[in-house]
Design a protein around this motif. Structure first.
Motif, short mmCIF file in Angstrom:
data_model
loop_
_atom_site.label_atom_id
_atom_site.label_comp_id
_atom_site.label_asym_id
_atom_site.label_seq_id
_atom_site.Cartn_x
_atom_site.Cartn_y
_atom_site.Cartn_z
N GLY A 51 0.82 -1.21 0.00
CA GLY A 51 0.00 0.00 0.00
C GLY A 51 0.85 1.26 0.00
O GLY A 51 0.53 2.23 -0.69
N ARG A 52 1.94 1.25 0.76
CA ARG A 52 2.83 2.42 0.77
C ARG A 52 3.50 2.61 -0.59
O ARG A 52 3.68 3.74 -1.03
CB ARG A 52 3.87 2.29 1.87
N LEU A 53 3.85 1.52 -1.24
CA LEU A 53 4.42 1.63 -2.59
C LEU A 53 3.39 2.23 -3.54
O LEU A 53 3.70 3.11 -4.34
CB LEU A 53 4.85 0.25 -3.12
N ASP A 54 2.14 1.75 -3.45
CA ASP A 54 1.08 2.28 -4.31
C ASP A 54 0.82 3.75 -4.05
O ASP A 54 0.61 4.54 -4.98
CB ASP A 54 -0.22 1.48 -4.13
N GLN A 55 0.83 4.17 -2.77
CA GLN A 55 0.57 5.57 -2.43
C GLN A 55 1.70 6.48 -2.89
O GLN A 55 1.47 7.67 -3.13
CB GLN A 55 0.39 5.73 -0.93
N ALA A 56 2.89 5.96 -3.04
CA ALA A 56 4.03 6.76 -3.45
C ALA A 56 3.99 7.12 -4.93
O ALA A 56 4.72 8.00 -5.37
CB ALA A 56 5.33 6.03 -3.14
N LEU A 57 3.12 6.47 -5.68
CA LEU A 57 3.01 6.77 -7.10
C LEU A 57 2.47 8.18 -7.30
O LEU A 57 1.56 8.61 -6.60
CB LEU A 57 2.09 5.76 -7.80
#
Length: 62
Positions: A51-57
């Motif tokens: 989720g953190r990787l996705d939010q960093a987009l």
């Protein structure tokens, strides 16, 4: 004298292209699914990391 010109404008954290971030998330999911039986859910801490990787987009930033 060391060459410091290339290091003057480096960000405080590594910058990863959005396409690379998406591929990392996808491959992490695929890898985990290949390691565990289907009836085992993905652990919460893995979901949090993904989720953190996705939010960093960039498209997810407001």
């Amino acid at each position: 004298m060391p060459d410091t010109v290339g290091t003057l404008f480096k960000p405080a954290y590594p910058v990863v292209a959005p396409s690379v971030q998406q591929q990392l998330g996808l491959r992490l999911r695929q890898y985990y699914e290949s390691l565990v039986p289907e009836e085992c859910p993905i652990p919460d801490h893995f979901i949090e990391i993904i989720g953190r990787l996705d939010q960093a987009l960039p498209e997810n930033r407001s």
